[in-house]
Design an enzyme around this catalytic site. Structure first.
Site, short mmCIF file in Angstrom:
data_model
loop_
_atom_site.label_atom_id
_atom_site.label_comp_id
_atom_site.label_asym_id
_atom_site.label_seq_id
_atom_site.Cartn_x
_atom_site.Cartn_y
_atom_site.Cartn_z
N GLU A 174 0.91 -0.84 -0.06
CA GLU A 174 0.08 0.06 -0.11
C GLU A 174 1.13 1.23 0.14
O GLU A 174 0.64 2.22 0.80
CB GLU A 174 -0.92 0.11 1.24
CG GLU A 174 -1.82 -1.17 1.19
CD GLU A 174 -3.32 -1.17 2.08
OE1 GLU A 174 -2.76 -0.81 3.35
OE2 GLU A 174 -3.98 -1.81 1.87
N GLU A 234 -12.55 -2.43 12.22
CA GLU A 234 -12.39 -1.66 11.09
C GLU A 234 -13.76 -2.29 10.12
O GLU A 234 -14.40 -1.24 9.59
CB GLU A 234 -11.17 -1.90 10.20
CG GLU A 234 -11.13 -1.22 8.95
CD GLU A 234 -9.80 -1.35 8.35
OE1 GLU A 234 -8.79 -1.92 8.51
OE2 GLU A 234 -9.73 -0.70 7.14
N ASP A 293 -8.26 -9.14 3.76
CA ASP A 293 -8.22 -7.93 4.82
C ASP A 293 -9.41 -7.72 5.88
O ASP A 293 -10.16 -7.03 5.73
CB ASP A 293 -8.07 -6.72 4.04
CG ASP A 293 -7.64 -5.68 4.81
OD1 ASP A 293 -7.10 -5.70 6.02
OD2 ASP A 293 -7.39 -4.19 4.44
O1 GCW Z 1 -6.87 -2.90 6.57
C1 GCW Z 1 -6.08 -2.27 5.92
C2 GCW Z 1 -6.36 -0.84 6.44
C3 GCW Z 1 -5.19 0.10 6.48
C4 GCW Z 1 -4.03 -0.61 7.01
C5 GCW Z 1 -3.72 -1.92 6.17
C6 GCW Z 1 -2.76 -2.71 6.89
C7 GCW Z 1 -2.14 0.24 8.52
O2 GCW Z 1 -7.56 -0.25 5.93
O3 GCW Z 1 -5.51 1.13 7.32
O4 GCW Z 1 -2.81 0.17 7.40
O5 GCW Z 1 -4.88 -2.75 6.20
O6 GCW Z 1 -2.90 -3.54 7.74
O7 GCW Z 1 -1.63 -2.42 6.71
#
Ligand code: GCW
Length: 678
Positions: A286, A393, A365
């Site tokens: 990311e 989240e 995720d």
């Molecule tokens: O779930 C996603 C989140 C990001 C997060 C990423 C990760 C810290 O939306 O905000 O970043 O995973 O796990 O690295």
């Protein structure tokens, strides 16, 4: 003075313990170590604030056993203890608690000060269930070696995916160290947490400097507070730190200059903080920099860092959350779910002993429902941490009740069939491969809200996470009921009512959100609330592919992305076919017609309609149950939670209506039960 509540450490005098009010006169200890003062203080509090006795005397000089009486005795575990406890060996962090009737003494015995501290908390936990000291008998040791918490706190003071206010570690690029820091360490030790990373894995400019003299002295102060509660401190580091600090032009792990830079930085860090835990790294993910920039592997990257801290006993925790976040939704072959496995499986056996790969529980995720990551069944010669997200989240952001321990328990019990010791639990506990470095890491749900977790009932997830890691044999129900007792007291009606609300709340949440494992359907960026096509025509690789005939992602080998083949048999075979894929994961693995009949006997479309109505009804029932607690629990907690439950209901209705309308329009299928769906 920071203002905060005491959560489950909110000690109060129990009438059940009236009879032993005068029994504990002295706390004897002949154990040495950083945690002993805290262990003794905790016991003092227990005697005055739970048992209701006078403050006990403290005796830390070495005494002859025959002189000990009427109190609690903290001691090093010896052969006599072993004999008395059926050969039990406490190991690094275990303890025995038993009552010596001749001397009217509760004995808490362990191999070191950390074991003693855990023994003290276990003793107190049982007192708070109303057990008399003379009835408490325990021989326990943790199942999971590393029981870690990851903070995604930024030095600005905000928290990435934080739903409980701001950070209590940082405010406007200043480090905060106050009574809250101490209380937090105490709370975490009480549930067995023994490692904490205090900054976001997305390491921004200022956080890069945490490992430098600009902040190291303060980091050391936090480290020392944690150490006195048996907790190791970790920091997330930026893989391109030498470049970010404008000291080097590259951060290539094979470059001599880079290696030297890290050696120097690590040597200095350990000079200041000799018992520092190590580094946590999110690389090539990311937008984060990493070894890929220089054509190197993640083993090159992780080992380079690990070699700079191995001599000090430090560890590198390297995340596997590596995927292409610039996908094209029209490309149905590239599959984000495949990414972690594809990137890391070929590196099995190449990581140094002090490197551990941290693997998210699912391949994508932290969705409300995902299959277990196939990496757990794939890697055989690599240290592994399971990563779960305590912060909600994608599970209601601590505005919805969603008790996650049942989900985590399912994950731990999942059999990967990698060997005859193939469950995730056996893998991350070290039973399977005997790894030195293995464990569980949870992305924490804490912040500076007065009650730590925003939603009071989200405290069950934090508490439950720690307790589950320590004792994986506890059921999700046992953990929930234990938390309720610690938080709300011993009343049975309260316990049953709160348990009725939280026990199945994960399944309730699943009912009114994305169906059958397909995931997402949330508002982009903030990830809260329904938006069925929110991520559908975007670059993140998170699609459901709904059209007029059906919905779901084809991840089969025969016609899809081939993801199903990343599992060992029999899972790879089962996931390959809709008939043998469990209903709850059907749309994760297959693109299915709306009229396909599930194992439950319902068509997919009818399942979508029904579960969404049911989910809302279940939230309505949660509110009715909660209202029965009015006047029986702390009114502040009562009102605060009622507000959140009302918001949950509104949000659940919105989810129901958007999802049902969406699929009604796509499919043109009427609801069999004749409810109005627009
Ligand atoms: O779930 C996603 C989140 C990001 C997060 C990423 C990760 C810290 O939306 O905000 O970043 O995973 O796990 O690295």
């Amino acid at each position: 003075m920071a203002v905060f509540e005491k959560a489950w450490l909110n000690y109060r005098v129990l009438k059940e313990l009236e009879g032993c009010r005068n029994d504990i006169k002295v706390i004897f200890s002949d154990v040495k170590g950083k945690c002993i003062d805290n262990a003794i203080n905790e016991l003092k509090l227990a005697v005055t604030d739970i048992i209701g006795g006078d403050e006990p005397g403290i005796c830390t000089c070495v005494r002859i056993v025959s002189e000990l009486s009427d109190g609690i005795y903290l001691k090093l575990y010896n052969d006599d203890d072993k004999e008395l406890n059926d050969g039990f060996e406490p190991g690094e962090e275990g303890y025995a608690v038993y009552y010596d009737a001749d001397n009217r003494l509760t004995v808490i015995a362990a191999d070191n000060d950390r074991g003693i501290l855990y023994g003290v908390f276990a003793f107190i936990r049982n007192l708070r269930k109303g057990m008399l000291p003379s009835d408490i008998r325990l021989t326990e040791k943790p199942d999971i070696t590393f029981r870690m918490l990851d903070h995604w706190d930024n030095m600005y003071g905000d928290i990435e995916r934080g739903y409980s206010g701001n950070s209590f570690f940082y405010d406007n690029y200043r480090i905060i160290i106050d009574d809250r820091t101490e209380f937090y360490a105490r709370m975490m030790a009480s549930i067995g947490i023994n490692a904490i990373a205090i900054n976001n894995v997305n390491v921004h400019q200022e956080e890069t400097l945490l490992i430098t003299d600009k902040y190291l002295n303060e980091v050391k102060r936090i480290n020392d507070i944690f150490a006195s509660y048996g907790i190791k401190l970790y920091l997330s580091v930026n893989y391109a730190a030498p470049v970010e600090m404008v000291e080097l032009e590259v951060s290539d792990p094979l470059d001599e200059g880079v290696i030297e830079w890290w050696k120097k930085a690590s040597a200095h860090l350990y000079d200041v903080i000799p018992d520092f835990g190590g580094y946590l790294v999110k690389a090539d993910s990311e937008g984060r920099p990493g070894p890929f920039t220089y054509g190197r592997t993640h083993a090159d990257g992780a080992n380079m860092l690990a070699r700079t801290i191995a001599q000090y006993g430090g560890n590198v925790i390297w995340r596997c959350f590596v995927y292409n976040c610039r996908q094209d939704w029209r490309d149905r072959k590239t599959d984000r779910a495949r990414a972690a496995y594809d990137h890391f499986i070929g590196l099995d056996g190449e990581f140094d002993d002090n490197v551990v790969l941290q693997i998210k529980n699912g391949p994508v995720d932290f969705q409300p429902r995902e299959p277990v990551s196939p990496l757990f069944g794939g890697l055989k010669k690599t240290n592994m941490f399971l990563e779960v997200q305590i912060a909600q989240e994608y599970t209601g952001q601590q505005r919805h009740v969603c008790y996650l321990v049942p989900m985590w328990k399912e994950i731990l019990d999942f059999n990967t069939y990698a060997s005859d010791k193939g469950t995730v639990k056996e893998i991350v506990s070290g039973e399977a491969y005997g790894n030195r470095l293995c464990g569980i890491a949870g992305v924490t749900n804490t912040g500076n809200d007065i009650n730590w977790t925003g939603h009071d009932l989200a405290g069950a997830n934090l508490y439950g996470y720690g307790r589950m890691c320590f004792d994986t044999a506890l059921s999700a129900e046992e953990i929930a009921r234990e938390w309720i007792t610690q938080e709300f007291g011993t009343d049975k009606f309260i316990n049953d009512t709160v348990y009725d609300i939280i026990g199945n709340s994960w399944l309730t949440y699943e009912k009114y959100t994305p169906p059958l494992g397909v995931g997402w359907m949330v508002n982009p960026s903030n990830h809260y609330g329904p938006n069925v096509d929110g991520y559908e025509y975007d670059r993140w690789g998170t699609y459901h592919f709904a059209d007029c005939k059906g919905v779901g992602v084809d991840r089969t080998v025969a016609t899809g992305t081939g993801y199903a083949s990343q599992y060992n048999k029999p899972w790879s075979d089962r996931y390959e076919k809709p008939e043998t894929t469990p209903d709850e994961l059907l749309l994760f693995f297959h693109h299915m017609d709306y009229d396909y009949v599930l194992d439950s006997g319902k068509t997919i479309i009818q399942h979508i309609y029904d579960t969404h109505f049911e989910g809302v009804e279940e939230v309505e029932r949660m509110i009715d149950k909660w209202k029965k607690l009015e006047g029986k629990i702390n009114p502040v907690i009562y009102e605060r939670t009622l507000d959140r439950l009302n918001e949950q209901l509104e949000s659940a209705k919105e989810w129901r209506d958007r999802i049902n309308t969406y699929f009604y329009r796509k499919s043109g299928t009427e609801d069999k039960k004749g409810r109005t769906i627009y």
